[in-house]
Design a protein around this motif. Structure first.
Motif, PDB file in Angstrom:
ATOM      1  N   PRO A   6      -1.924 -12.825 -11.169  1.00  0.00           N
ATOM      2  CA  PRO A   6      -0.621 -12.452 -10.791  1.00  0.00           C
ATOM      3  C   PRO A   6      -0.091 -12.941  -9.295  1.00  0.00           C
ATOM      4  N   ARG A   7       1.006 -12.678  -9.093  1.00  0.00           N
ATOM      5  CA  ARG A   7       1.540 -13.144  -7.819  1.00  0.00           C
ATOM      6  C   ARG A   7       1.223 -11.825  -7.078  1.00  0.00           C
ATOM      7  N   ILE A   8       1.165 -11.980  -5.585  1.00  0.00           N
ATOM      8  CA  ILE A   8       0.798 -10.975  -4.760  1.00  0.00           C
ATOM      9  C   ILE A   8       1.994 -10.783  -3.860  1.00  0.00           C
ATOM     10  N   LYS A   9       2.385  -9.259  -3.745  1.00  0.00           N
ATOM     11  CA  LYS A   9       3.398  -9.065  -2.703  1.00  0.00           C
ATOM     12  C   LYS A   9       2.844  -8.131  -1.596  1.00  0.00           C
ATOM     13  N   VAL A  10       2.752  -8.318  -0.419  1.00  0.00           N
ATOM     14  CA  VAL A  10       2.431  -7.396   0.663  1.00  0.00           C
ATOM     15  C   VAL A  10       3.494  -6.762   1.202  1.00  0.00           C
ATOM     16  N   CYS A  11       3.680  -5.330   0.820  1.00  0.00           N
ATOM     17  CA  CYS A  11       4.958  -4.751   1.249  1.00  0.00           C
ATOM     18  C   CYS A  11       4.868  -3.831   2.461  1.00  0.00           C
ATOM     19  N   GLY A  12       5.733  -3.356   3.215  1.00  0.00           N
ATOM     20  CA  GLY A  12       5.786  -2.550   4.314  1.00  0.00           C
ATOM     21  C   GLY A  12       5.635  -3.551   5.728  1.00  0.00           C
ATOM     22  N   THR A  13       5.855  -4.700   5.490  1.00  0.00           N
ATOM     23  CA  THR A  13       5.960  -5.655   6.801  1.00  0.00           C
ATOM     24  C   THR A  13       6.627  -5.289   7.872  1.00  0.00           C
ATOM     25  N   THR A  14       6.230  -5.211   9.055  1.00  0.00           N
ATOM     26  CA  THR A  14       7.333  -4.645  10.200  1.00  0.00           C
ATOM     27  C   THR A  14       7.084  -5.619  11.497  1.00  0.00           C
ATOM     28  N   SER A  15       6.524  -6.657  11.112  1.00  0.00           N
ATOM     29  CA  SER A  15       6.528  -7.726  12.474  1.00  0.00           C
ATOM     30  C   SER A  15       6.219  -8.997  11.817  1.00  0.00           C
ATOM     31  N   VAL A  16       6.604  -9.989  13.039  1.00  0.00           N
ATOM     32  CA  VAL A  16       6.154 -11.574  12.849  1.00  0.00           C
ATOM     33  C   VAL A  16       4.934 -11.735  12.436  1.00  0.00           C
ATOM     34  N   HIS A  17       3.980 -11.150  13.475  1.00  0.00           N
ATOM     35  CA  HIS A  17       2.637 -11.010  13.089  1.00  0.00           C
ATOM     36  C   HIS A  17       2.001 -10.771  11.964  1.00  0.00           C
ATOM     37  N   GLN A 134       5.539   8.698  -5.839  1.00  0.00           N
ATOM     38  CA  GLN A 134       5.718   8.773  -4.567  1.00  0.00           C
ATOM     39  C   GLN A 134       5.167   7.300  -3.983  1.00  0.00           C
ATOM     40  N   PRO A 135       6.349   6.515  -3.762  1.00  0.00           N
ATOM     41  CA  PRO A 135       5.911   5.016  -3.471  1.00  0.00           C
ATOM     42  C   PRO A 135       5.361   4.983  -2.118  1.00  0.00           C
ATOM     43  N   GLY A 136       4.490   4.354  -1.836  1.00  0.00           N
ATOM     44  CA  GLY A 136       3.466   4.100  -0.440  1.00  0.00           C
ATOM     45  C   GLY A 136       2.697   5.130  -0.257  1.00  0.00           C
ATOM     46  N   GLY A 137       2.599   6.170  -1.190  1.00  0.00           N
ATOM     47  CA  GLY A 137       1.632   7.307  -0.977  1.00  0.00           C
ATOM     48  C   GLY A 137       0.348   7.167  -1.064  1.00  0.00           C
ATOM     49  N   GLY A 138      -0.077   6.013  -1.778  1.00  0.00           N
ATOM     50  CA  GLY A 138      -1.484   5.454  -1.807  1.00  0.00           C
ATOM     51  C   GLY A 138      -2.170   5.946  -3.029  1.00  0.00           C
ATOM     52  N   LEU A 139      -1.413   6.534  -4.061  1.00  0.00           N
ATOM     53  CA  LEU A 139      -2.257   7.164  -5.323  1.00  0.00           C
ATOM     54  C   LEU A 139      -1.948   6.203  -6.166  1.00  0.00           C
ATOM     55  N   PRO A 140      -2.854   5.804  -7.154  1.00  0.00           N
ATOM     56  CA  PRO A 140      -2.700   4.905  -8.213  1.00  0.00           C
ATOM     57  C   PRO A 140      -2.318   5.659  -9.416  1.00  0.00           C
ATOM     58  N   LEU A 141      -1.556   4.759 -10.284  1.00  0.00           N
ATOM     59  CA  LEU A 141      -1.100   5.222 -11.716  1.00  0.00           C
ATOM     60  C   LEU A 141      -2.331   5.284 -12.679  1.00  0.00           C
ATOM     61  N   ALA A 179       1.151  -3.898  -2.988  1.00  0.00           N
ATOM     62  CA  ALA A 179       0.471  -3.082  -1.963  1.00  0.00           C
ATOM     63  C   ALA A 179       0.879  -2.650  -0.660  1.00  0.00           C
ATOM     64  N   VAL A 180       0.627  -1.497  -0.283  1.00  0.00           N
ATOM     65  CA  VAL A 180       1.084  -1.111   1.067  1.00  0.00           C
ATOM     66  C   VAL A 180       0.097  -0.438   1.956  1.00  0.00           C
ATOM     67  N   SER A 181      -0.227   0.927   1.461  1.00  0.00           N
ATOM     68  CA  SER A 181      -0.766   1.720   2.475  1.00  0.00           C
ATOM     69  C   SER A 181      -2.337   1.254   2.569  1.00  0.00           C
ATOM     70  N   HIS A 182      -2.789   0.704   1.638  1.00  0.00           N
ATOM     71  CA  HIS A 182      -4.391   0.360   1.533  1.00  0.00           C
ATOM     72  C   HIS A 182      -4.601  -0.945   2.205  1.00  0.00           C
ATOM     73  N   LEU A 183      -3.560  -1.481   2.841  1.00  0.00           N
ATOM     74  CA  LEU A 183      -3.819  -2.834   3.209  1.00  0.00           C
ATOM     75  C   LEU A 183      -3.263  -2.610   5.053  1.00  0.00           C
ATOM     76  N   GLU A 184      -3.505  -1.430   5.396  1.00  0.00           N
ATOM     77  CA  GLU A 184      -3.125  -1.093   6.900  1.00  0.00           C
ATOM     78  C   GLU A 184      -4.262  -0.437   7.673  1.00  0.00           C
ATOM     79  N   SER A 185      -4.004  -0.406   8.996  1.00  0.00           N
ATOM     80  CA  SER A 185      -4.836   0.216   9.928  1.00  0.00           C
ATOM     81  C   SER A 185      -4.278   1.283  10.150  1.00  0.00           C
ATOM     82  N   ARG A 186      -2.981   1.751  10.211  1.00  0.00           N
ATOM     83  CA  ARG A 186      -2.067   2.652  10.184  1.00  0.00           C
ATOM     84  C   ARG A 186      -0.794   2.299   9.809  1.00  0.00           C
TER      85      ARG A 186
END
Length: 207
Positions: A6-17, A134-141, A179-186
């Protein structure tokens, strides 16, 4: 034979870095959240700069929730996104109006599949994404419960991380994972090791 990866989407991007970090790790798409209630809210200007930093090969998805049509289209244009991800209870006319301008990811919860799932199954320019209530809540289906009803060609989100995404793919065979929340430090800040591990779990065949 088509590539089943599958293709991979990393969501919740907030910076160029973080955009560059995710693209270098192997993400096919980045998500920029414009819903005001989100902890990962980003401005159109930052999203535009982040999108330009990774080049046209990486899709740039604007994420919207309960926002009017004019606001969605203005924000999408200002941010230079290449697709729109639409959450919340929306009319068919609204989704089609956005799809006149951008490819649409129409996000549904499992409970919505009976009422709206078939509506978009074969509509050009609209792709289904299944997400948690609850999108972004970190709970799987419950993937096993969805095995028989998961729409062909749909994207999968909801509580995905490096440790469970391979199993989700094995059970449901989504066209893409998000994925969003499980790819973050905060919230709003990506963790490079987690992003790399997520991509590796998807693209490295198990022995």
């Amino acid at each position: 034979m088509p590539d089943p990866t599958p293709r991979i989407k990393v969501c919740g991007t907030t910076s160029v870095h973080d955009a560059v970090l995710s693209a270098q790790a192997g993400a096919d798409a980045l998500g920029f959240i414009f819903a005001p209630i989100s902890k990962r809210l980003v401005s159109p200007g930052v999203a535009r700069a982040a999108g330009l930093s990774v080049g046209p090969a990486v899709a740039r998805v604007g994420v919207f929730l309960d926002q009017g049509l004019d606001e969605v289209l203005r924000t999408a244009e200002a941010a230079r996104v290449s697709a729109a991800q639409l959450h919340g209870p929306l009319s068919e006319a609204f989704v089609r109006a956005v799809a006149d301008f951008y490819p649409v990811l129409r996000v549904l919860r499992p409970a919505d599949l009976d009422t709206e799932g078939k509506l978009w199954q074969d509509v050009a320019g609209v792709t289904l994404m299944l997400d948690a209530p609850q999108p972004g809540g970190g709970l799987p289906l419950d993937w096993e419960e969805l095995r028989e009803t998961f729409p062909p060609g749909a994207w999968l989100a909801g509580g995905l991380g490096p440790w469970n995404v391979a199993e989700a793919i094995r059970v449901l065979r989504p066209a893409a994972v998000d994925a969003v929340s499980h790819l973050e430090s905060r919230p709003g800040v990506k963790d490079s090791a987690k992003v790399a591990a997520f991509v590796a779990a998807i693209r490295t065949p198990s022995i």
